[in-house]
Every structure is written in C-alpha cells, then in structure tokens.
Design a protein around this motif. Structure first.
Motif, mmCIF file in Angstrom:
data_model
loop_
_atom_site.group_PDB
_atom_site.id
_atom_site.type_symbol
_atom_site.label_atom_id
_atom_site.label_comp_id
_atom_site.label_asym_id
_atom_site.label_seq_id
_atom_site.Cartn_x
_atom_site.Cartn_y
_atom_site.Cartn_z
ATOM 1 N N GLU A 108 -55.451 18.454 19.556
ATOM 2 C CA GLU A 108 -55.833 17.047 19.496
ATOM 3 C C GLU A 108 -55.620 16.488 18.096
ATOM 4 O O GLU A 108 -55.082 15.381 17.929
ATOM 5 N N ALA A 109 -56.000 17.239 17.078
ATOM 6 C CA ALA A 109 -55.830 16.782 15.696
ATOM 7 C C ALA A 109 -54.359 16.554 15.373
ATOM 8 O O ALA A 109 -54.002 15.594 14.674
ATOM 9 N N GLY A 110 -53.481 17.421 15.897
ATOM 10 C CA GLY A 110 -52.055 17.247 15.669
ATOM 11 C C GLY A 110 -51.522 15.985 16.328
ATOM 12 O O GLY A 110 -50.705 15.263 15.743
ATOM 13 N N ILE A 111 -51.989 15.697 17.544
ATOM 14 C CA ILE A 111 -51.551 14.491 18.247
ATOM 15 C C ILE A 111 -52.044 13.244 17.528
ATOM 16 O O ILE A 111 -51.303 12.265 17.348
ATOM 17 N N ILE A 112 -53.307 13.264 17.086
ATOM 18 C CA ILE A 112 -53.851 12.117 16.352
ATOM 19 C C ILE A 112 -53.028 11.843 15.098
ATOM 20 O O ILE A 112 -52.667 10.685 14.814
ATOM 21 N N ALA A 113 -52.695 12.889 14.351
ATOM 22 C CA ALA A 113 -51.924 12.718 13.126
ATOM 23 C C ALA A 113 -50.547 12.128 13.431
ATOM 24 O O ALA A 113 -50.062 11.240 12.725
ATOM 25 N N ARG A 114 -49.900 12.585 14.488
ATOM 26 C CA ARG A 114 -48.576 12.072 14.849
ATOM 27 C C ARG A 114 -48.637 10.601 15.226
ATOM 28 O O ARG A 114 -47.805 9.800 14.808
ATOM 29 N N LEU A 115 -49.618 10.249 16.065
ATOM 30 C CA LEU A 115 -49.713 8.861 16.506
ATOM 31 C C LEU A 115 -50.044 7.923 15.338
ATOM 32 O O LEU A 115 -49.554 6.798 15.300
ATOM 33 N N LYS A 116 -50.865 8.378 14.417
ATOM 34 C CA LYS A 116 -51.178 7.545 13.259
ATOM 35 C C LYS A 116 -49.965 7.358 12.374
ATOM 36 O O LYS A 116 -49.798 6.297 11.757
ATOM 37 N N ARG A 117 -49.101 8.371 12.305
ATOM 38 C CA ARG A 117 -47.900 8.241 11.477
ATOM 39 C C ARG A 117 -46.950 7.178 12.011
ATOM 40 O O ARG A 117 -46.250 6.514 11.243
ATOM 41 N N HIS A 176 -60.747 29.095 32.235
ATOM 42 C CA HIS A 176 -61.793 29.952 31.684
ATOM 43 C C HIS A 176 -63.125 29.220 31.528
ATOM 44 O O HIS A 176 -64.134 29.859 31.214
ATOM 45 N N ALA A 177 -63.136 27.916 31.736
ATOM 46 C CA ALA A 177 -64.392 27.148 31.693
ATOM 47 C C ALA A 177 -65.078 27.277 33.047
ATOM 48 O O ALA A 177 -65.026 26.388 33.891
ATOM 49 N N VAL A 178 -65.722 28.412 33.271
ATOM 50 C CA VAL A 178 -66.308 28.737 34.565
ATOM 51 C C VAL A 178 -67.398 27.732 34.922
ATOM 52 O O VAL A 178 -68.275 27.424 34.116
ATOM 53 N N GLY A 179 -67.296 27.214 36.135
ATOM 54 C CA GLY A 179 -68.312 26.300 36.633
ATOM 55 C C GLY A 179 -68.083 24.841 36.275
ATOM 56 O O GLY A 179 -68.820 23.974 36.740
ATOM 57 N N ASP A 180 -67.096 24.553 35.440
ATOM 58 C CA ASP A 180 -66.802 23.165 35.061
ATOM 59 C C ASP A 180 -65.659 22.664 35.931
ATOM 60 O O ASP A 180 -64.522 23.122 35.811
ATOM 61 N N ARG A 181 -65.936 21.715 36.802
ATOM 62 C CA ARG A 181 -64.950 21.214 37.751
ATOM 63 C C ARG A 181 -64.166 20.030 37.209
ATOM 64 O O ARG A 181 -63.281 19.511 37.881
ATOM 65 N N SER A 182 -64.490 19.577 36.013
ATOM 66 C CA SER A 182 -63.872 18.370 35.476
ATOM 67 C C SER A 182 -62.483 18.651 34.930
ATOM 68 O O SER A 182 -62.007 19.785 34.917
ATOM 69 N N ILE A 226 -65.043 17.005 25.092
ATOM 70 C CA ILE A 226 -63.847 17.620 24.519
ATOM 71 C C ILE A 226 -64.240 18.760 23.580
ATOM 72 O O ILE A 226 -63.652 19.852 23.605
ATOM 73 N N ALA A 227 -65.236 18.514 22.734
ATOM 74 C CA ALA A 227 -65.684 19.540 21.799
ATOM 75 C C ALA A 227 -66.234 20.761 22.531
ATOM 76 O O ALA A 227 -66.094 21.897 22.062
ATOM 77 N N GLU A 228 -66.833 20.558 23.686
ATOM 78 C CA GLU A 228 -67.470 21.647 24.429
ATOM 79 C C GLU A 228 -66.464 22.548 25.147
ATOM 80 O O GLU A 228 -66.581 23.780 25.100
ATOM 81 N N VAL A 229 -65.488 21.929 25.837
ATOM 82 C CA VAL A 229 -64.679 22.745 26.757
ATOM 83 C C VAL A 229 -63.174 22.540 26.672
ATOM 84 O O VAL A 229 -62.422 23.264 27.336
ATOM 85 N N ALA A 230 -62.694 21.585 25.896
ATOM 86 C CA ALA A 230 -61.249 21.316 25.878
ATOM 87 C C ALA A 230 -60.466 22.547 25.453
ATOM 88 O O ALA A 230 -60.864 23.276 24.544
ATOM 89 N N GLY A 231 -59.359 22.786 26.147
ATOM 90 C CA GLY A 231 -58.494 23.916 25.838
ATOM 91 C C GLY A 231 -58.850 25.196 26.554
ATOM 92 O O GLY A 231 -58.109 26.180 26.480
ATOM 93 N N PRO A 285 -61.741 20.712 30.605
ATOM 94 C CA PRO A 285 -61.211 21.995 30.140
ATOM 95 C C PRO A 285 -59.686 22.006 30.001
ATOM 96 O O PRO A 285 -59.138 22.845 29.281
ATOM 97 N N TYR A 286 -59.002 21.079 30.667
ATOM 98 C CA TYR A 286 -57.539 21.017 30.629
ATOM 99 C C TYR A 286 -57.045 20.006 29.589
ATOM 100 O O TYR A 286 -55.834 19.814 29.442
ATOM 101 N N PHE A 287 -57.985 19.360 28.879
ATOM 102 C CA PHE A 287 -57.603 18.543 27.733
ATOM 103 C C PHE A 287 -57.085 19.470 26.629
ATOM 104 O O PHE A 287 -57.316 20.671 26.644
ATOM 105 N N PHE A 288 -56.381 18.892 25.655
ATOM 106 C CA PHE A 288 -55.895 19.675 24.531
ATOM 107 C C PHE A 288 -57.058 20.221 23.715
ATOM 108 O O PHE A 288 -58.119 19.604 23.629
#
Length: 244
Positions: free
Chosen positions: A233-242, A216-222, A207-212, A225-228
């Motif tokens: 991600e930080a915004g979603i974590i904060a919402r779920l914890k609330r 544009h993540a050339v060569g990454d087939r996983s 996630i730290a390497e290619v998320a978002g 890159p389409y993760f947040f």
C-alpha cells in the motif's frame, strides 16, 4: 460469487509514461495463478469506452436502465482491471464531491449533507465485474486503489455508495459498509436503492488488521484480507502521489 483463491502472489507494477501501451501503464499488477491483471486509471477515451461497455453489459443483464457512459469528468477517477490482452474485466469509479455534488445527492442528499458538513465526502459508482473472473484479489485490488485515492490523495472522510437492496449484504460483509438510509426509488437506474456509508477510519483499521493475509485470515469473510499489505500500500501511495 467468488471461488477461493488458494495460490496467489501480488507484485507492484510500474506507472508508465505517456506513449507506452495501455497494459504497461498499470498502477499495480496483480498476479494470480500465473494470470496477470493490471489495475489502472482509465484516463484516455479508449479505456473509458472499454469500461463503459462492461458497465452497460452488466447493468443491462441486471435490468437497470440509465446512461452508463463514462465521460472525462475532472472530479471522477475511473479504475479498471484488465487482463494481459488489455480486455477490461472490472471497473469502478470514485466520484469526488464538488460544486455539482454527488450523484447520490439526487435521492439521498438529506443523509449526505451532515457528513459533508464535517469532512470531505465521495462516492463509488459504476461498479461492474466480469462474473467469469472469480477472484477476490482482483476485486479487492480495485477497491483498495479507490480507497487510496479517496483517503491519501483527496483526504475524504466518508465514502458513500447506492446499491440495490438485494446487494446490500455484499457491501456490509465484504467492505464493512453500513446502511445510512433505507430503500428509496432511484430514477437514474429505474430501480430502488439503499444508501450505504463506509468510514475511512474504519477501513484504515481493517487494512492494518488483515490486509495481505488472503486465505490465511481465518474466519474473515470480507475482502480486506485480499487488500494489499501495508508495505505494498505504501508503494502504491508513493507512486500515485508522484504522478499527482
């Protein structure tokens, strides 16, 4: 399986209070080519019923047996992706380890117990996705929110999944899962199953390497890159914890 998404924008939706309609209660909204999909927790009977119908339809199409109804289990988090009309086009559930164990224990407990002794484990179950919606971003969003629940809300170290051997490569390539145990008969679906393991630390690194980055993540087939992005991600974590 999926067409390339060349134009997309992702926006964080709002977590609604009880009483608002199902669509507005999404954890996060994903906007793709002007179509909006809401990712939400299926925490009422109507949503669980819609998810169950999609699972039954897709599993029957693949020839899998077993009971695919989703109940109100306190150790299970069911997520859905819905279109603007509230129709469920994708679902998966995160099953947390407890005194009753994981579903995968029925066939693979000897391989899960060593990880259980070192940390907290969980499993992904009941994945179904409408094949007419060919979007990596929507599917990735479902997996990413499940990952957040596993890592940030429940402190899991490893995620397991049982898959038919012919689907193994999808999870290896798209989500960096690794084979933990070769094929064994799975009586729940009357079909063979392979046990795969995803390491939370490895997922965090990807996630730290290619998320978002998306296309544009050339060569990454996983799907990573389409993760947040990390900010989203930080915004979603904060919402779920609330909301606990």
């Amino acid at each position: 399986m999926f067409d390339t998404v060349t134009t997309e924008s992702v926006s964080l939706g709002s977590i609604a209070d009880n009483g608002e309609d199902a669509y507005s209660s999404s954890i996060v909204d994903v906007t793709i080519n002007e179509s909006v999909f809401g990712i939400r927790a299926a925490d009422v009977d109507e949503q669980r019923s819609s998810a169950s119908m999609l699972i039954s339809k897709m599993y029957a199409w693949r020839g899998y047996g077993g009971n695919h109804q989703i109940g109100n289990d306190p150790n299970r988090i069911t997520l859905t992706a819905s279109n603007k009309d509230g129709g469920v086009i994708g679902t998966l559930s995160l099953n947390l380890d407890s005194e009753v164990g994981l579903l995968a224990d029925q066939v693979f407990r000897d391989h899960i117990d060593p990880y259980r002794a070192q940390g907290k484990v969980c499993e992904l179950i009941k994945l179904a996705f409408d094949p007419s919606v060919k979007s990596k971003a929507v599917l990735a969003s479902l997996f990413h929110v499940a990952f957040i629940y596993a890592r940030d809300l429940h402190k899991c170290s490893d995620i397991f999944i049982e898959v038919n051997p012919r689907h193994r490569r999808f999870y290896e390539v798209m989500l960096d899962f690794q084979v933990e145990c070769a094929s064994r008969p799975n009586p729940r679906v009357d079909a063979p199953a392979v046990l795969l393991r995803g390491h939370i630390a490895r997922g965090t690194q990807r996630i730290a390497e290619v998320a978002g980055k998306g296309d544009h993540a050339v060569g990454d087939r996983s799907l990573f890159p389409y993760f947040f992005s990390l900010r989203e991600e930080a915004g979603i974590i904060a919402r779920l914890k609330r909301i606990g």
